[in-house]
Design a protein around this motif. Sequence first.
Motif, PDB file in Angstrom:
ATOM      1  N   ASP A 385      -1.087   6.590  -4.605  1.00  0.00           N
ATOM      2  CA  ASP A 385       0.328   6.957  -4.461  1.00  0.00           C
ATOM      3  C   ASP A 385       0.966   6.180  -3.304  1.00  0.00           C
ATOM      4  O   ASP A 385       2.113   5.729  -3.403  1.00  0.00           O
ATOM      5  CB  ASP A 385       0.470   8.463  -4.202  1.00  0.00           C
ATOM      6  N   ASP A 389       4.151   3.449  -3.497  1.00  0.00           N
ATOM      7  CA  ASP A 389       5.405   3.516  -2.718  1.00  0.00           C
ATOM      8  C   ASP A 389       5.638   2.217  -1.943  1.00  0.00           C
ATOM      9  O   ASP A 389       6.736   1.668  -1.933  1.00  0.00           O
ATOM     10  CB  ASP A 389       5.336   4.659  -1.681  1.00  0.00           C
ATOM     11  N   ASP A 393       8.756  -0.521  -2.063  1.00  0.00           N
ATOM     12  CA  ASP A 393       9.528  -0.916  -0.866  1.00  0.00           C
ATOM     13  C   ASP A 393       9.473  -2.425  -0.646  1.00  0.00           C
ATOM     14  O   ASP A 393      10.440  -3.042  -0.213  1.00  0.00           O
ATOM     15  CB  ASP A 393       8.943  -0.258   0.398  1.00  0.00           C
TER      16      ASP A 393
END
Length: 490
Positions: A385, A389, A393
């Motif tokens: 996870d 992310d 980004d």
Amino acid sequence: MSSSQPRSVLIVGAGLAGSLLAIYLARQGCKVLVCERRDDPRRAGYTGGRSINLALSARGLWGLAGVGLDRHVLDHDAIPMPGRMAHPPSINAPLAFQPYSKDPRDAINSVSRGGLNITLLNAAEREPNVTIRFGLRCTDVDLDRNSAIFETSTGQFVHESADLIAGADGAYSPVRYRLQKNDRFDYSQTYLQHGYKELCIPAGPNAAHAIEKNALHIWPRGGSMMIALPNRDGSFTCTLFWPFQGDHSFEALEGALADRRRAAAPNDPLPQPTDAERQAVVGFFSRHYPDAVPLMPTLADDFFANPTGSLVTVRCSPWRHVNRDGTAVVILGDAAHAIVPFYGQGMNCAFEDCRALAELLAARGLTDLDDTLAEFERIRKPNADAIADMALDNFVEMRDKVGRAEFLYRKRVEQAIHDLFPDRVFPQYNLVSFSTVPYTEARRRGRELDQFLDRIIPQLPMSAAPAMPDADWRARVHAIAESEWRKQPA
Ligand SMILES: Cc1cc2nc3c(=O)[nH]c(=O)nc-3n(C[C@H](O)[C@H](O)[C@H](O)COP(=O)(O)OP(=O)(O)OC[C@H]3O[C@@H](n4cnc5c(N)ncnc54)[C@H](O)[C@@H]3O)c2cc1C
């Protein structure tokens, strides 16, 4: 299942994770069958359909090191890339090389996807207890019988059962699809509004690289970008990351052809791009990627011939199903956590999965799969996870910020602090790409450093910084950083 029985493993997918996992488990004494939808790439030629080279870094090398293949891959199939080369929109502006780390030995490595897959398949087949069968497409999994169902190229169906079935069958995993039908299975898939398309810069005379070989080339253009990674044959694989729709989009340049192709009758010849459409592609590239166009003689052909792929993030849980008789199904790699490619970590993360799972199975055996697979997910899921992310980004950083002076200055301050306080400060990129600290830890420390830089940079204005970091400037960075740390509660 008792520990005295032969331990059988069925791996669905002989891609990067599946073939590496086969080597690990065979060496632990398991009898491993790997079933792959595609034909054998060693005979059929590699048709990955996706980026034909990939960035391999510390985590992937750690995964390969567990079966002794890291050195072989680095020596035979890799080109080190210690930094990015940013290409500005104007042909007259200089290129900017941005090292990834203060240590020039820190490099990500461009490797051929097909070459790496073949290396892993060959190594797997050298193990006496591995069988790989190609041309078998998994269509479903029978969880009660712990068997997978495969369709052959002639339309026959075969069932294969095993004590452990490992779904290493990629982002659109049929093994995961079966688990999704279980009660309380969490699942989300999110597509980017951007897709990707591969193009090529061919090798120059004598297989010379036409642009700097030891760099990841990037043409950041705000909402979109092109990158290029070197191949050992002297060519570069370029990848466009563009929005599907809008300005600077795939639809703007290939939408009309796609419409004509959709409207064509099944027996009509496939409509081809017109001269005007081909010229529009070259004209567009000349405006936005002017220095690349002279290096891409097959640009228009490649643009229309190569598919446009989509970019998906998949998150799901649980990654396992365990039957009462102790047999089980587990998913790993992209099947468990497909991520967007902007940190160059999908394969690296998949290789980490393989070694983590293999080490747990080696320590615990295949007799208590319930606990072992729960532990595997407990360790790996938060990390998957976290990199999902960070990869999202990083897209903004690559396509937008890399070309901006303020961002480059921020990176310079970041690397200076890392250099001055090497035991205290590690930039997130370094932790993700050049270390194997958990991704969750890399994200946490990256966020902390970001907040720290937000406090430091206003005290070190870019306008007052020397063109090259000198001793005075470094002393100032040192003093400001120490004074900021003193202000923080212990
Ligand atoms: C454009 C792009 C660039 C990327 N760049 C990088 C990078 O630089 N660095 C990096 O680390 N990662 C990168 N990735 C991610 C990387 O490609 C994946 O994370 C990696 O391939 C995952 O490995 P895997 O074995 O889990 O899945 P895959 O490599 O997808 O392998 C799955 C295998 O399963 C087989 N299969 C699928 N369905 C079935 C079926 N029904 N039956 C039997 N077999 C089946 C497939 O044919 C395939 O061989 C990139 C991805 C993309 C899209």
